[in-house]
Write an enzyme that holds these catalytic residues in place. Structure first.
Site, PDB file in Angstrom:
ATOM      1  N   GLY A   9     -40.452 -45.110  52.512  1.00  0.00           N
ATOM      2  CA  GLY A   9     -41.443 -44.434  51.674  1.00  0.00           C
ATOM      3  C   GLY A   9     -40.843 -43.543  50.609  1.00  0.00           C
ATOM      4  N   TYR A 172     -50.726 -34.449  58.243  1.00  0.00           N
ATOM      5  CA  TYR A 172     -51.465 -33.444  57.475  1.00  0.00           C
ATOM      6  C   TYR A 172     -52.567 -32.847  58.346  1.00  0.00           C
ATOM      7  CZ  TYR A 172     -53.972 -31.382  53.536  1.00  0.00           C
ATOM      8  OH  TYR A 172     -54.601 -30.500  52.688  1.00  0.00           O
ATOM      9  N   TYR A 182     -60.307 -35.341  51.777  1.00  0.00           N
ATOM     10  CA  TYR A 182     -59.262 -36.191  52.346  1.00  0.00           C
ATOM     11  C   TYR A 182     -59.971 -37.286  53.125  1.00  0.00           C
ATOM     12  CZ  TYR A 182     -54.520 -37.067  54.172  1.00  0.00           C
ATOM     13  OH  TYR A 182     -53.291 -37.607  54.466  1.00  0.00           O
ATOM     14  N   LEU A 220     -48.125 -30.746  48.595  1.00  0.00           N
ATOM     15  CA  LEU A 220     -47.060 -30.956  47.614  1.00  0.00           C
ATOM     16  C   LEU A 220     -47.592 -31.886  46.524  1.00  0.00           C
ATOM     17  CD1 LEU A 220     -43.901 -30.808  46.947  1.00  0.00           C
ATOM     18  CD2 LEU A 220     -43.797 -33.058  48.059  1.00  0.00           C
ATOM     19  N   SER A 222     -47.012 -34.554  45.008  1.00  0.00           N
ATOM     20  CA  SER A 222     -46.328 -35.853  44.962  1.00  0.00           C
ATOM     21  C   SER A 222     -47.212 -36.845  44.216  1.00  0.00           C
ATOM     22  CB  SER A 222     -46.106 -36.357  46.380  1.00  0.00           C
ATOM     23  OG  SER A 222     -47.367 -36.593  46.980  1.00  0.00           O
ATOM     24  N   ALA A 224     -48.455 -39.590  45.505  1.00  0.00           N
ATOM     25  CA  ALA A 224     -49.571 -39.947  46.387  1.00  0.00           C
ATOM     26  C   ALA A 224     -50.636 -38.848  46.396  1.00  0.00           C
ATOM     27  CB  ALA A 224     -49.060 -40.205  47.804  1.00  0.00           C
TER      28      ALA A 224
HETATM   29  P1  NAI Z   1     -45.124 -40.169  47.937  1.00  0.00           P
HETATM   30  O1  NAI Z   1     -45.935 -40.860  46.886  1.00  0.00           O
HETATM   31  O2  NAI Z   1     -43.790 -39.639  47.544  1.00  0.00           O
HETATM   32  O3  NAI Z   1     -44.879 -41.108  49.197  1.00  0.00           O
HETATM   33  C1  NAI Z   1     -45.727 -42.097  49.648  1.00  0.00           C
HETATM   34  C2  NAI Z   1     -44.927 -43.386  49.626  1.00  0.00           C
HETATM   35  O4  NAI Z   1     -45.582 -44.397  50.376  1.00  0.00           O
HETATM   36  C3  NAI Z   1     -44.739 -43.947  48.220  1.00  0.00           C
HETATM   37  O5  NAI Z   1     -43.356 -44.092  47.958  1.00  0.00           O
HETATM   38  C4  NAI Z   1     -45.407 -45.319  48.309  1.00  0.00           C
HETATM   39  O6  NAI Z   1     -44.755 -46.273  47.502  1.00  0.00           O
HETATM   40  C5  NAI Z   1     -45.241 -45.614  49.789  1.00  0.00           C
HETATM   41  N1  NAI Z   1     -46.122 -46.666  50.321  1.00  0.00           N
HETATM   42  C6  NAI Z   1     -47.469 -46.770  50.229  1.00  0.00           C
HETATM   43  N2  NAI Z   1     -47.883 -47.885  50.862  1.00  0.00           N
HETATM   44  C7  NAI Z   1     -46.776 -48.478  51.393  1.00  0.00           C
HETATM   45  C8  NAI Z   1     -46.546 -49.663  52.152  1.00  0.00           C
HETATM   46  N3  NAI Z   1     -47.551 -50.474  52.487  1.00  0.00           N
HETATM   47  N4  NAI Z   1     -45.283 -49.967  52.512  1.00  0.00           N
HETATM   48  C9  NAI Z   1     -44.252 -49.166  52.164  1.00  0.00           C
HETATM   49  N5  NAI Z   1     -44.402 -48.035  51.439  1.00  0.00           N
HETATM   50  C10 NAI Z   1     -45.650 -47.700  51.059  1.00  0.00           C
HETATM   51  O7  NAI Z   1     -46.065 -39.029  48.506  1.00  0.00           O
HETATM   52  P2  NAI Z   1     -45.895 -37.931  49.667  1.00  0.00           P
HETATM   53  O8  NAI Z   1     -47.064 -37.026  49.472  1.00  0.00           O
HETATM   54  O9  NAI Z   1     -44.549 -37.355  49.671  1.00  0.00           O
HETATM   55  O10 NAI Z   1     -46.154 -38.753  50.991  1.00  0.00           O
HETATM   56  C11 NAI Z   1     -45.219 -38.893  52.041  1.00  0.00           C
HETATM   57  C12 NAI Z   1     -45.892 -38.567  53.363  1.00  0.00           C
HETATM   58  O11 NAI Z   1     -46.201 -37.178  53.383  1.00  0.00           O
HETATM   59  C13 NAI Z   1     -47.205 -39.311  53.607  1.00  0.00           C
HETATM   60  O12 NAI Z   1     -47.299 -39.679  54.960  1.00  0.00           O
HETATM   61  C14 NAI Z   1     -48.227 -38.233  53.295  1.00  0.00           C
HETATM   62  O13 NAI Z   1     -49.473 -38.464  53.923  1.00  0.00           O
HETATM   63  C15 NAI Z   1     -47.518 -37.028  53.854  1.00  0.00           C
HETATM   64  N6  NAI Z   1     -48.063 -35.713  53.462  1.00  0.00           N
HETATM   65  C16 NAI Z   1     -48.162 -35.372  52.135  1.00  0.00           C
HETATM   66  C17 NAI Z   1     -48.692 -34.148  51.775  1.00  0.00           C
HETATM   67  C18 NAI Z   1     -48.793 -33.759  50.329  1.00  0.00           C
HETATM   68  O14 NAI Z   1     -49.466 -32.781  50.001  1.00  0.00           O
HETATM   69  N7  NAI Z   1     -48.141 -34.449  49.407  1.00  0.00           N
HETATM   70  C19 NAI Z   1     -49.153 -33.174  52.784  1.00  0.00           C
HETATM   71  C20 NAI Z   1     -48.951 -33.610  54.154  1.00  0.00           C
HETATM   72  C21 NAI Z   1     -48.445 -34.845  54.455  1.00  0.00           C
END
Ligand code: NAI
Length: 286
Positions: A9, A172, A182, A220, A222, A224
């Protein structure tokens, strides 16, 4: 021997996956990443052209090296699972071995074993819809991409993990408290991910002597999170209400991940660890 980590990811330098990779690299780990197939070309091009060089910088001045980037689509366990329109899609057709089973097999062939597995991915096609308006298809897609993907990764990577290894995911607070906005079953997916963390800690602990934890991270900006649409509100809410009134840095989560992946955390498993400036413990907005 240094440790080897596979982080699923990572597709840019803005999310938690990148920050975790960086802190693991700073601690001396060898870094492999799994990148979502549709995002792979642009990620690799950007890496090659030096677009991420500033954020690759480690505390000792060197640049984080990613030993190998694997194409990955974590909603498919093997090619039989993938529908024709995905297999023939031109973003997928140029790549091979992107199902979870195939990626684990490739890592095994290339490196033999890993010590650290990180799941930093989620996807909910209907995330902007309230749960009451979410379709069955959207709900199941959220669970498939955001929860079962972790079960599948662990199932396929655990056999290549050295004893004492560590698995982490990102969750989360919407799993346990109401966070309007959400939606799309993403709150349900995170609840499943946290429950699975406990069951997988037991099963993988007994069978492979590895640990399984999840980090409940604060908001954060990001890629996503921006797609969900309310991230600035969540950051402001946290700034106003959390015990610690500072912006959460991705690096804070990276550091907690490095700790949880290290022998310092050798007896921690089955836990949800909050890295959110303490916001989860508030009962009343201030
Ligand atoms: P991000 O956009 O950096 O990461 C999400 C990644 O998932 C992306 O690289 C995307 O390409 C990948 N992805 C989506 N579907 C996929 C699939 N089928 N196969 C492989 N990769 C796939 O965003 P973020 O926010 O850093 O997300 C990382 C984790 O952190 C997630 O689980 C998110 O729910 C969690 N999170 C994020 C928060 C935030 O505020 N950004 C808060 C709490 C948890």
């Amino acid at each position: 021997r240094g440790k080897r980590a596979f982080i699923a990811g990572v597709a840019d330098d803005q999310g938690y996956g990148w920050a975790i990779a960086k802190q693991l690299a700073a601690a001396g780990a060898e870094i492999l990443v799994g990148t979502w197939v549709p995002a792979l070309n642009i990620f690799e091009t950007s890496l090659r052209r030096g677009k991420f060089d500033a954020s690759r910088k480690l505390p000792n001045g060197s640049l984080m090296e990613i030993a190998k980037v694997y194409p990955l689509d974590a909603v498919f366990d093997n090619l039989d699972d993938a529908p024709e329109d995905i297999k023939t899609n031109k973003r997928y057709a140029g790549h091979t071995k992107w199902t979870v089973e195939e990626v684990a097999e490739s890592v095994k062939q290339d490196y033999g074993s890993i010590d650290i597995l990180v799941h930093s991915l989620a996807n909910g096609p209907e995330v902007t819809k309230p749960l009451l308006e979410t379709s069955r298809r959207g709900y199941l897609a959220a669970i498939s991409a955001s929860s079962y993907s972790y079960v599948s990764l662990l199932k396929n990577f655990a056999p290549l993990m050295n004893a004492g290894g560590s698995c982490l995911s990102l969750t989360y607070i919407a799993s346990e408290k109401i966070i309007p906005g959400y939606g799309g079953g993403m709150s349900s997916a995170k609840a499943a991910l946290e429950s699975d963390t406990r069951v997988l800690a037991y099963e993988a602990g007994r069978k492979h002597s590895i640990r399984v934890n999840t980090i409940s991270a604060g908001p954060l900006r990001s890629r996503a999170a921006k797609a969900i649409g309310f991230i600035d509100d969540m950051i402001n809410y946290s700034l106003a209400n959390a015990p610690l009134q500072k912006e959460l840095e991705a690096e804070d989560v990276g550091n907690a991940a490095a700790f949880l992946s290290s022998p310092l955390a050798a007896s921690i498993t089955g836990s949800v660890v909050y890295v959110d400036n303490g916001l989860h413990s508030m009962g009343l907005a201030t």
